[in-house]
Design a protein around this motif. Structure first.
Motif, PDB file in Angstrom:
ATOM      1  N   ARG A 130       0.718  -0.771  -0.320  1.00 55.54           N
ATOM      2  CA  ARG A 130      -0.195   0.236  -0.112  1.00 55.54           C
ATOM      3  C   ARG A 130       0.988   1.374  -0.028  1.00 55.54           C
ATOM      4  O   ARG A 130       2.147   1.113   0.442  1.00 55.54           O
ATOM      5  N   PRO A 131       0.208   2.230  -0.655  1.00 51.99           N
ATOM      6  CA  PRO A 131       1.273   3.457  -0.874  1.00 51.99           C
ATOM      7  C   PRO A 131       1.131   3.946   0.678  1.00 51.99           C
ATOM      8  O   PRO A 131       0.210   4.110   1.833  1.00 51.99           O
ATOM      9  N   CYS A 132       2.636   5.045   1.127  1.00 52.08           N
ATOM     10  CA  CYS A 132       2.341   4.903   2.327  1.00 52.08           C
ATOM     11  C   CYS A 132       3.496   5.947   2.126  1.00 52.08           C
ATOM     12  O   CYS A 132       4.168   6.686   0.990  1.00 52.08           O
ATOM     13  N   SER A 133       4.524   7.068   3.556  1.00 52.71           N
ATOM     14  CA  SER A 133       5.151   8.115   2.772  1.00 52.71           C
ATOM     15  C   SER A 133       6.546   6.727   3.333  1.00 52.71           C
ATOM     16  O   SER A 133       6.362   6.713   4.523  1.00 52.71           O
ATOM     17  N   VAL A 134       8.183   7.858   2.526  1.00 55.45           N
ATOM     18  CA  VAL A 134       8.948   7.012   3.868  1.00 55.45           C
ATOM     19  C   VAL A 134      10.021   8.060   3.319  1.00 55.45           C
ATOM     20  O   VAL A 134       9.888   9.372   2.489  1.00 55.45           O
ATOM     21  N   VAL A 135      11.163   8.081   4.210  1.00 55.93           N
ATOM     22  CA  VAL A 135      11.937   9.269   4.687  1.00 55.93           C
ATOM     23  C   VAL A 135      13.109   8.031   3.995  1.00 55.93           C
ATOM     24  O   VAL A 135      13.357   7.483   4.838  1.00 55.93           O
ATOM     25  N   LEU A 136      14.069   8.995   3.627  1.00 51.28           N
ATOM     26  CA  LEU A 136      15.491   8.729   2.706  1.00 51.28           C
ATOM     27  C   LEU A 136      16.426   9.274   3.757  1.00 51.28           C
ATOM     28  O   LEU A 136      16.078  11.021   3.183  1.00 51.28           O
ATOM     29  N   VAL A 137      17.311   8.542   4.504  1.00 55.25           N
ATOM     30  CA  VAL A 137      18.274   9.585   4.670  1.00 55.25           C
ATOM     31  C   VAL A 137      19.355   9.754   3.975  1.00 55.25           C
ATOM     32  O   VAL A 137      20.114   8.640   3.312  1.00 55.25           O
ATOM     33  N   GLY A 138      20.075  11.190   3.070  1.00 54.44           N
ATOM     34  CA  GLY A 138      21.269  10.824   2.239  1.00 54.44           C
ATOM     35  C   GLY A 138      20.247  10.544   1.056  1.00 54.44           C
ATOM     36  O   GLY A 138      19.303  10.825   0.564  1.00 54.44           O
ATOM     37  N   PHE A 139      20.343  12.203   0.204  1.00 48.85           N
ATOM     38  CA  PHE A 139      19.480  11.758  -1.367  1.00 48.85           C
ATOM     39  C   PHE A 139      20.984  12.048  -2.668  1.00 48.85           C
ATOM     40  O   PHE A 139      21.380  12.530  -3.373  1.00 48.85           O
ATOM     41  N   GLY A 140      21.954  10.525  -2.175  1.00 51.63           N
ATOM     42  CA  GLY A 140      23.321  10.167  -2.795  1.00 51.63           C
ATOM     43  C   GLY A 140      22.376   9.812  -4.084  1.00 51.63           C
ATOM     44  O   GLY A 140      21.274   9.866  -4.689  1.00 51.63           O
ATOM     45  N   VAL A 192       8.421   6.545  -5.727  1.00 51.43           N
ATOM     46  CA  VAL A 192       7.497   7.161  -6.675  1.00 51.43           C
ATOM     47  C   VAL A 192       6.922   6.272  -7.638  1.00 51.43           C
ATOM     48  O   VAL A 192       5.693   6.428  -7.577  1.00 51.43           O
ATOM     49  N   GLY A 193       7.273   5.583  -8.028  1.00 49.61           N
ATOM     50  CA  GLY A 193       7.147   4.720  -9.708  1.00 49.61           C
ATOM     51  C   GLY A 193       6.233   3.579  -8.854  1.00 49.61           C
ATOM     52  O   GLY A 193       5.120   3.531  -9.393  1.00 49.61           O
ATOM     53  N   ARG A 194       5.821   3.713  -7.877  1.00 49.56           N
ATOM     54  CA  ARG A 194       4.871   2.463  -6.770  1.00 49.56           C
ATOM     55  C   ARG A 194       4.201   3.387  -6.330  1.00 49.56           C
ATOM     56  O   ARG A 194       3.012   2.825  -5.810  1.00 49.56           O
ATOM     57  N   GLY A 195       4.135   4.311  -6.176  1.00 47.44           N
ATOM     58  CA  GLY A 195       2.803   5.598  -5.858  1.00 47.44           C
ATOM     59  C   GLY A 195       3.069   4.996  -4.112  1.00 47.44           C
ATOM     60  O   GLY A 195       1.982   6.386  -3.975  1.00 47.44           O
ATOM     61  N   HIS A 196       4.857   5.521  -3.749  1.00 43.32           N
ATOM     62  CA  HIS A 196       4.810   6.365  -2.643  1.00 43.32           C
ATOM     63  C   HIS A 196       5.003   7.718  -2.742  1.00 43.32           C
ATOM     64  O   HIS A 196       5.257   8.513  -3.632  1.00 43.32           O
ATOM     65  N   THR A 197       4.814   8.351  -1.114  1.00 47.47           N
ATOM     66  CA  THR A 197       5.390   9.799  -1.223  1.00 47.47           C
ATOM     67  C   THR A 197       7.146   9.321  -0.004  1.00 47.47           C
ATOM     68  O   THR A 197       6.886   8.536   0.442  1.00 47.47           O
ATOM     69  N   THR A 232      10.448  11.746   0.792  1.00 44.95           N
ATOM     70  CA  THR A 232      11.689  12.613   1.514  1.00 44.95           C
ATOM     71  C   THR A 232      12.547  12.771   2.292  1.00 44.95           C
ATOM     72  O   THR A 232      12.649  11.192   2.872  1.00 44.95           O
ATOM     73  N   ALA A 233      13.694  13.253   1.101  1.00 51.66           N
ATOM     74  CA  ALA A 233      15.068  12.736   1.371  1.00 51.66           C
ATOM     75  C   ALA A 233      15.068  13.913   2.387  1.00 51.66           C
ATOM     76  O   ALA A 233      15.032  15.326   2.703  1.00 51.66           O
ATOM     77  N   LEU A 234      16.122  13.729   3.798  1.00 56.21           N
ATOM     78  CA  LEU A 234      17.195  14.646   4.793  1.00 56.21           C
ATOM     79  C   LEU A 234      18.347  14.411   3.542  1.00 56.21           C
ATOM     80  O   LEU A 234      19.247  13.690   3.868  1.00 56.21           O
ATOM     81  N   ASP A 235      19.058  15.291   3.857  1.00 57.10           N
ATOM     82  CA  ASP A 235      20.400  15.687   3.079  1.00 57.10           C
ATOM     83  C   ASP A 235      20.981  16.637   3.257  1.00 57.10           C
ATOM     84  O   ASP A 235      20.280  18.001   3.755  1.00 57.10           O
ATOM     85  N   ASP A 236      22.722  16.855   3.305  1.00 49.64           N
ATOM     86  CA  ASP A 236      23.156  17.497   4.694  1.00 49.64           C
ATOM     87  C   ASP A 236      23.879  18.711   3.504  1.00 49.64           C
ATOM     88  O   ASP A 236      24.291  19.387   3.736  1.00 49.64           O
ATOM     89  N   ARG A 237      23.666  17.967   2.340  1.00 50.81           N
ATOM     90  CA  ARG A 237      24.517  19.131   1.032  1.00 50.81           C
ATOM     91  C   ARG A 237      22.995  19.270   0.037  1.00 50.81           C
ATOM     92  O   ARG A 237      22.840  18.929  -0.558  1.00 50.81           O
ATOM     93  N   LEU A 238      21.959  20.397   0.537  1.00 51.61           N
ATOM     94  CA  LEU A 238      21.518  21.101  -0.292  1.00 51.61           C
ATOM     95  C   LEU A 238      22.135  22.017  -1.200  1.00 51.61           C
ATOM     96  O   LEU A 238      21.552  23.249  -0.991  1.00 51.61           O
ATOM     97  N   THR A 239      22.240  21.159  -2.554  1.00 49.57           N
ATOM     98  CA  THR A 239      22.405  21.827  -3.628  1.00 49.57           C
ATOM     99  C   THR A 239      22.185  21.550  -4.646  1.00 49.57           C
ATOM    100  O   THR A 239      20.400  21.584  -4.470  1.00 49.57           O
ATOM    101  N   PRO A 240      22.005  23.192  -5.742  1.00 51.57           N
ATOM    102  CA  PRO A 240      21.080  23.367  -7.101  1.00 51.57           C
ATOM    103  C   PRO A 240      21.011  21.797  -7.006  1.00 51.57           C
ATOM    104  O   PRO A 240      19.397  20.898  -8.054  1.00 51.57           O
ATOM    105  N   ALA A 241      21.518  20.713  -7.716  1.00 49.18           N
ATOM    106  CA  ALA A 241      21.296  19.418  -8.249  1.00 49.18           C
ATOM    107  C   ALA A 241      20.531  18.439  -7.361  1.00 49.18           C
ATOM    108  O   ALA A 241      19.567  17.902  -7.827  1.00 49.18           O
TER     109      ALA A 241
END
Length: 71
Positions: free
Chosen positions: A10-20, A31-36, A38-47
């Motif tokens: 079932r779709p759920c909300s997921v938090v990822l630590v790091g967004f490399g 996201v392709g499976r319908g989940h939401t 949110t990522a946490l990262d210490d380097r919030l670059t434009p990329a």
């Protein structure tokens, strides 16, 4: 033992630590499976911000050594 596929039926909300590169691939799959995602990262670059926008998710900057509390 429950598999990841069984947990994410079932779709759920997921938090990822790091967004490399690896977690960007994980986020895209979730996201392709319908989940939401949110990522946490210490380097919030434009990329990093652009990658999050492309996936329709969010990314938040977290300072190293800080704590995050989920409610």
């Amino acid at each position: 033992m429950t598999t990841l596929d069984e947990l994410l039926v079932r779709p759920c909300s997921v938090v990822l630590v790091g967004f490399g590169i690896a977690n960007r691939a994980v986020a895209a799959a979730l996201v392709g499976r319908g989940h939401t995602v949110t990522a946490l990262d210490d380097r919030l670059t434009p990329a990093v911000q652009a990658a999050a926008r492309r996936l329709g998710g969010g990314v938040a900057s977290v300072e190293p050594g800080s704590s995050v509390t989920a409610t």
